[in-house]
Design a protein around this motif. Structure first.
Motif, PDB file in Angstrom:
ATOM      1  N   ASP A 233     -27.901  22.916  20.803  1.00 54.03           N
ATOM      2  CA  ASP A 233     -26.769  22.003  20.989  1.00 54.03           C
ATOM      3  C   ASP A 233     -26.883  20.759  20.095  1.00 54.03           C
ATOM      4  N   ARG A 234     -27.912  20.735  19.218  1.00 50.34           N
ATOM      5  CA  ARG A 234     -28.155  19.684  18.228  1.00 50.34           C
ATOM      6  C   ARG A 234     -28.744  18.414  18.834  1.00 50.34           C
ATOM      7  N   SER A 235     -28.982  18.407  20.131  1.00 48.44           N
ATOM      8  CA  SER A 235     -29.519  17.204  20.767  1.00 48.44           C
ATOM      9  C   SER A 235     -31.027  17.311  20.947  1.00 48.44           C
ATOM     10  N   ILE A 236     -31.653  16.152  21.199  1.00 47.65           N
ATOM     11  CA  ILE A 236     -33.072  16.052  21.508  1.00 47.65           C
ATOM     12  C   ILE A 236     -33.189  15.282  22.815  1.00 47.65           C
ATOM     13  N   ARG A 237     -34.088  15.730  23.676  1.00 47.56           N
ATOM     14  CA  ARG A 237     -34.259  15.059  24.964  1.00 47.56           C
ATOM     15  C   ARG A 237     -35.733  14.734  25.192  1.00 47.56           C
ATOM     16  N   PHE A 238     -35.954  13.524  25.703  1.00 47.18           N
ATOM     17  CA  PHE A 238     -37.304  13.048  25.998  1.00 47.18           C
ATOM     18  C   PHE A 238     -37.427  12.984  27.516  1.00 47.18           C
ATOM     19  N   TRP A 239     -38.303  13.823  28.062  1.00 48.57           N
ATOM     20  CA  TRP A 239     -38.419  13.991  29.508  1.00 48.57           C
ATOM     21  C   TRP A 239     -39.514  13.096  30.068  1.00 48.57           C
ATOM     22  N   LYS A 240     -39.167  12.297  31.084  1.00 48.94           N
ATOM     23  CA  LYS A 240     -40.139  11.510  31.837  1.00 48.94           C
ATOM     24  C   LYS A 240     -40.311  12.212  33.182  1.00 48.94           C
ATOM     25  N   ILE A 241     -41.322  13.062  33.237  1.00 41.79           N
ATOM     26  CA  ILE A 241     -41.416  14.051  34.314  1.00 41.79           C
ATOM     27  C   ILE A 241     -41.653  13.428  35.687  1.00 41.79           C
ATOM     28  N   PRO A 242     -42.615  12.512  35.877  1.00 42.35           N
ATOM     29  CA  PRO A 242     -42.807  11.953  37.227  1.00 42.35           C
ATOM     30  C   PRO A 242     -41.572  11.220  37.740  1.00 42.35           C
ATOM     31  N   GLU A 243     -40.844  10.557  36.819  1.00 44.25           N
ATOM     32  CA  GLU A 243     -39.646   9.814  37.219  1.00 44.25           C
ATOM     33  C   GLU A 243     -38.430  10.705  37.384  1.00 44.25           C
ATOM     34  N   GLU A 244     -38.555  11.993  36.994  1.00 41.15           N
ATOM     35  CA  GLU A 244     -37.448  12.949  37.057  1.00 41.15           C
ATOM     36  C   GLU A 244     -36.217  12.417  36.321  1.00 41.15           C
ATOM     37  N   SER A 245     -36.461  11.859  35.138  1.00 41.97           N
ATOM     38  CA  SER A 245     -35.362  11.354  34.325  1.00 41.97           C
ATOM     39  C   SER A 245     -35.599  11.747  32.876  1.00 41.97           C
ATOM     40  N   GLN A 246     -34.631  11.432  32.027  1.00 44.63           N
ATOM     41  CA  GLN A 246     -34.708  11.830  30.629  1.00 44.63           C
ATOM     42  C   GLN A 246     -33.945  10.857  29.753  1.00 44.63           C
ATOM     43  N   LEU A 247     -34.361  10.768  28.501  1.00 46.20           N
ATOM     44  CA  LEU A 247     -33.617  10.041  27.481  1.00 46.20           C
ATOM     45  C   LEU A 247     -32.890  11.054  26.625  1.00 46.20           C
ATOM     46  N   VAL A 248     -31.626  10.800  26.376  1.00 41.77           N
ATOM     47  CA  VAL A 248     -30.804  11.718  25.596  1.00 41.77           C
ATOM     48  C   VAL A 248     -30.558  11.120  24.220  1.00 41.77           C
ATOM     49  N   PHE A 249     -30.972  11.838  23.190  1.00 44.74           N
ATOM     50  CA  PHE A 249     -30.733  11.399  21.824  1.00 44.74           C
ATOM     51  C   PHE A 249     -29.533  12.166  21.290  1.00 44.74           C
ATOM     52  N   PRO A 250     -28.442  11.475  20.996  1.00 43.19           N
ATOM     53  CA  PRO A 250     -27.208  12.136  20.580  1.00 43.19           C
ATOM     54  C   PRO A 250     -27.430  12.947  19.313  1.00 43.19           C
ATOM     55  N   PRO A 251     -26.618  13.986  19.109  1.00 43.36           N
ATOM     56  CA  PRO A 251     -26.761  14.811  17.910  1.00 43.36           C
ATOM     57  C   PRO A 251     -26.691  13.981  16.631  1.00 43.36           C
ATOM     58  N   SER A 252     -27.746  14.022  15.857  1.00 43.73           N
ATOM     59  CA  SER A 252     -27.790  13.365  14.558  1.00 43.73           C
ATOM     60  C   SER A 252     -27.810  14.388  13.443  1.00 43.73           C
ATOM     61  N   HIS A 253     -28.305  15.583  13.757  1.00 41.08           N
ATOM     62  CA  HIS A 253     -28.329  16.675  12.788  1.00 41.08           C
ATOM     63  C   HIS A 253     -27.001  17.428  12.824  1.00 41.08           C
ATOM     64  N   LEU A 254     -26.700  18.088  11.729  1.00 39.99           N
ATOM     65  CA  LEU A 254     -25.427  18.797  11.593  1.00 39.99           C
ATOM     66  C   LEU A 254     -25.498  20.227  12.100  1.00 39.99           C
ATOM     67  N   ALA A 255     -26.695  20.680  12.448  1.00 38.09           N
ATOM     68  CA  ALA A 255     -26.873  22.045  12.933  1.00 38.09           C
ATOM     69  C   ALA A 255     -27.969  22.061  13.985  1.00 38.09           C
ATOM     70  N   SER A 256     -28.285  23.251  14.467  1.00 37.58           N
ATOM     71  CA  SER A 256     -29.300  23.415  15.497  1.00 37.58           C
ATOM     72  C   SER A 256     -30.615  22.761  15.093  1.00 37.58           C
ATOM     73  N   VAL A 257     -31.265  22.087  16.060  1.00 38.05           N
ATOM     74  CA  VAL A 257     -32.593  21.518  15.843  1.00 38.05           C
ATOM     75  C   VAL A 257     -33.601  22.576  16.295  1.00 38.05           C
ATOM     76  N   ASP A 258     -34.370  23.093  15.341  1.00 38.86           N
ATOM     77  CA  ASP A 258     -35.219  24.258  15.621  1.00 38.86           C
ATOM     78  C   ASP A 258     -36.650  23.920  15.986  1.00 38.86           C
ATOM     79  N   CYS A 259     -37.158  22.738  15.588  1.00 39.76           N
ATOM     80  CA  CYS A 259     -38.553  22.425  15.865  1.00 39.76           C
ATOM     81  C   CYS A 259     -38.720  20.932  16.102  1.00 39.76           C
TER      82      CYS A 259
END
Length: 436
Positions: A233-259
């Motif tokens: 979906d071109r997005s990147i997410r940073f998971w804060k597991i104990p807090e059960e929350s996440q940071l959402v980084f909006p799509p900056s790439h023009l295609a799928s982020v593979d790695c």
């Protein structure tokens, strides 16, 4: 009278500077700082000094390559132990090979299922029955996790080379696996758009995280209970597991982020099918730096970061593995490659050993997750790139990073900014599934 710190002949004593106890204390202190992300190893400067051809390819005896065949089908992933003695690679034939990193010899093979097996033989078979896409090795080397098309996470005991358990729960391909360093917590990422957290020591499921709107391609984590994932979906997410929350980084790439790979607890790299390589910080909703067409227009197929250093490696299928310099203090990614290493084929996986002296590579005739393109002149195999210790000897002194730099600066403002800028328009921007 004898001095504990120094003998009469000037030799260093038992407890003085440079003594064995002093060296042990410094080593323990460095290990603690390393876990906190407060150490930096300036290795790129040594690599920049090496001789290169006109096209930027290293030409030095200080870098040696060894190629090893073993899998019947294209290798898809590779993982090296923190002890730097063994590596594991897997393939589309379902097999997993254990390698001796120093000699390149095959130590053991976990066989994949041949198609000619009978129903009874299939039922009793312990190995993978289909393609394997990802591997992860615990930092103590006890457990190996593998996953692929079967929607199962296989847990292996590396001491006995036996299967321990198959963990069930995902509903689609498993594309990424990552162990938390110094622990037995395992994260699995799937095409079913979920991240699942497991306790491998107890073989228990911990919780499930949602947020991505497309198949998840990769996941990575370090010492803290934090993880970063990327998706089609071109997005990147940073998971804060104990807090059960996440940071959402909006799509900056023009295609799928593979790695995606973390270089310390707050910086990470992402590679996309649009051919760009980008550096991110957890407090910024946009990349700190981006290299467009990092591999001559080919998409980025693999990334490896040498933890807490200033070097990152990227792979594609342009015949080159490229090394890049990063300035984490100023959050800057240098757009000039510091050197390349020739490896023909699709670079499906890259992994540095903790010291940086070996870069392991899974190279194949076709990409990891499909067969969109084929390089008929490439060979399927594993490559070990060995860097001479002379490259690092001028950079033994480790720079201490200010403690404030290693702390996550994911303030409420940055978190809300990330969520507000996201293309997602549902409630998943805030957090994943709160309940296990």
């Amino acid at each position: 009278d004898e001095d504990d710190d120094e003998d009469d002949d000037g030799r260093v004593g038992v407890t003085g500077p440079g003594s064995k106890s002093d060296r042990i204390a410094k080593k323990l202190q460095n290990e603690i700082l390393n876990k906190q992300g407060r150490l930096r190893r300036p290795i790129a400067e040594s690599l920049e000094k090496l001789k290169k051809n006109e096209d930027g390819v290293f030409r030095t005896k200080l870098i040696r390559l060894s190629f090893h065949e073993g899998h019947q089908k294209p290798p898809t992933c590779i993982a090296v132990s923190d002890a730097e003695d063994v590596a594991f690679s897997s393939s589309k034939d379902g097999s997993i090979i254990r390698w001796d990193v120093e000699t390149g010899e095959q130590i053991h093979t976990f066989k994949g299922l041949p198609k000619s097996k009978t129903f009874r033989q299939v039922k009793e078979f312990d190995g993978h029955r289909d393609e394997v896409f990802c591997l992860a090795l615990s930092s103590d080397g006890k457990y190996l996790a593998s996953g692929g098309k079967e929607n199962l996470v296989y847990i292996w005991d590396t001491r006995t080379n036996k299967l321990i358990e198959r963990l069930r729960g995902h509903r689609d391909n498993i594309n990424g696996l990552a162990f938390q360093l110094g622990a037995h917590n395992l994260l699995s990422a799937s095409s079913d758009r979920s991240v699942r957290v497991w306790n491998v020591a107890d073989l228990t499921f911990v919780e499930e995280l949602y947020g991505h709107q497309g198949p998840i391609n990769a996941i990575d984590c370090l010492y803290r209970e934090r993880a970063v994932s990327c998706s089609m979906d071109r997005s990147i997410r940073f998971w804060k597991i104990p807090e059960e929350s996440q940071l959402v980084f909006p799509p900056s790439h023009l295609a799928s982020v593979d790695c995606v790979k973390m270089i310390d607890e707050v910086h990470f790299f992402a590679g996309s099918q649009d051919g760009s390589l980008s550096l991110w910080h957890t407090s910024k909703k946009k990349p700190c730096g981006t290299i467009r067409n990092a591999h001559s227009g080919k998409w980025i197929t693999a990334i490896a970061c040498l933890r807490n250093s200033n070097i990152v490696a990227s792979g594609s299928f342009d015949g080159l593995i490229k090394l890049w310099k990063v300035d984490l203090e100023h959050r800057k990614l240098h757009d000039q490659c510091i050197g390349s290493i020739r490896v023909r084929g699709f670079i499906n996986a890259l992994d540095f050993v903790p010291s940086g002296r070996i870069l392991s590579v899974a190279v194949a005739r076709e990409p990891r997750l499909g067969r969109w393109e084929i390089d008929p002149d490439a060979k399927n195999g594993v490559v070990f790139i060995r860097f001479s210790e002379e490259i690092f000897k001028t950079n033994i002194e480790i720079e201490k990073v200010d403690e404030s730099e290693s702390e996550e600066s994911d303030s409420e403002e940055s978190e809300s900014d990330s969520e507000d800028e996201s293309d997602d328009d549902d409630d998943d921007d805030d957090a994943g599934n709160d309940d296990a």
